[in-house]
Design an enzyme around this catalytic site. Structure first.
Site, PDB file in Angstrom:
ATOM      1  N   GLU A 110      39.932  -3.616 -98.375  1.00  0.00           N
ATOM      2  CA  GLU A 110      40.811  -4.569 -99.054  1.00  0.00           C
ATOM      3  C   GLU A 110      40.206  -5.974 -99.045  1.00  0.00           C
ATOM      4  OE1 GLU A 110      45.202  -2.585 -98.402  1.00  0.00           O
ATOM      5  OE2 GLU A 110      44.370  -3.813 -96.789  1.00  0.00           O
ATOM      6  N   GLU A 130      44.590   4.602 -93.961  1.00  0.00           N
ATOM      7  CA  GLU A 130      45.878   4.194 -93.390  1.00  0.00           C
ATOM      8  C   GLU A 130      46.879   5.342 -93.315  1.00  0.00           C
ATOM      9  OE1 GLU A 130      44.253   0.200 -94.767  1.00  0.00           O
ATOM     10  OE2 GLU A 130      44.049   2.308 -95.283  1.00  0.00           O
TER      11      GLU A 130
END
Length: 259
Positions: A110, A130
């Site tokens: 990210e 995640e």
């Protein structure tokens, strides 16, 4: 010892995440990164930033799960720029290059996605794992389906599988793959090229892209032509705008002053 090392040469700032063993980001590190990137944004003498990781194994694995287990809240104070100091930093109108020198997963990917250009070492690997730790890759869930084909983005988000630099480039997720030992040389070459360009134009491009992301084409164009964006208004009234036209007419390289 600071987890962030900075190197400043002329108009270029290199920001290196240096937090052994894996360059994971906890709340305190994120706040430092936010201060560094805000300082870059606000310094008129700086034009381009490079963000990378220390060593040749990890760019960044994202959120420090050990720190989370010790009490860092996932919704805690990440600082002025949000997680990693960059992805929510308002008014970032200067080019940022991510030099991915190794593993970039979770929040590390990210962070790379928050840059304007991504260079990847040939041994770099990526993932959004995640889902395996029971949480959501929030920024990637927003950004990734807009960057690469929807079904591929959803596969990566829903499975958390790993992919290499070649696949990343195939989907247009990185600009260039570079041999690991040449990665930073290439990043600096690109940064020098950008630093020689017109900073007011860069600022206008970045604000236009942000403003137009969810706008209809004609609405976006109207805001530009009516000079409703601050960076566009400044550009159209600038010395650099005149200098660009004059240099073209005189068949010489322009001298950009950022004003």
């Amino acid at each position: 010892m600071s987890p962030i090392k900075t190197t400043r040469v002329g108009a270029i700032l290199q920001v290196t995440l240096d937090r052994p063993k894996a360059n994971a980001i906890d709340l305190a590190t994120s706040r430092v990164m936010g201060d560094v990137f805000a300082g870059f944004r606000d310094d008129p003498d700086l034009r381009v930033a490079i963000v990378t990781g220390a060593g040749d194994k990890f760019f960044c694995p994202g959120w420090d799960l050990k720190a989370a287990a010790d009490g860092d809240a996932v919704d805690g104070d990440y600082g002025v720029g949000g997680f990693g100091g960059l992805q929510e930093l308002r008014g970032m109108n200067k080019p940022v290059i991510a030099a991915v020198n190794g593993i970039a997963c979770g929040g590390g990917l990210e962070l790379a996605l928050s840059a304007d250009m991504i260079l990847a070492a040939d041994h770099a690997t990526f993932a959004l794992p995640e889902i395996r730790s029971g949480t959501v890759a929030d920024a990637a869930s927003v950004k990734l389906p807009k960057r690469i084909p929807y079904h591929i983005a959803m596969e990566l988000l829903l499975t958390g599988r790993w992919f290499d630099a070649e696949e990343a480039k195939g989907w247009g997720l990185v600009n260039e793959i570079v041999p690991g030992e040449k990665l930073m040389d290439r990043a600096w070459d690109l940064a020098r090229l950008l630093a020689s360009g017109p900073p007011l134009v860069y600022a206008a491009i970045k604000e236009i892209v942000r403003d137009a992301e969810d706008a209809k084409f004609q609405d976006a164009m109207n805001r530009i032509t009516k000079r409703q964006l601050a960076t566009v208004d400044r550009l159209y009234s600038s010395e650099d705008q005149v200098e660009g036209a004059r240099a073209f007419a005189e068949k010489r390289d322009p001298v950009w002053k950022g004003r």
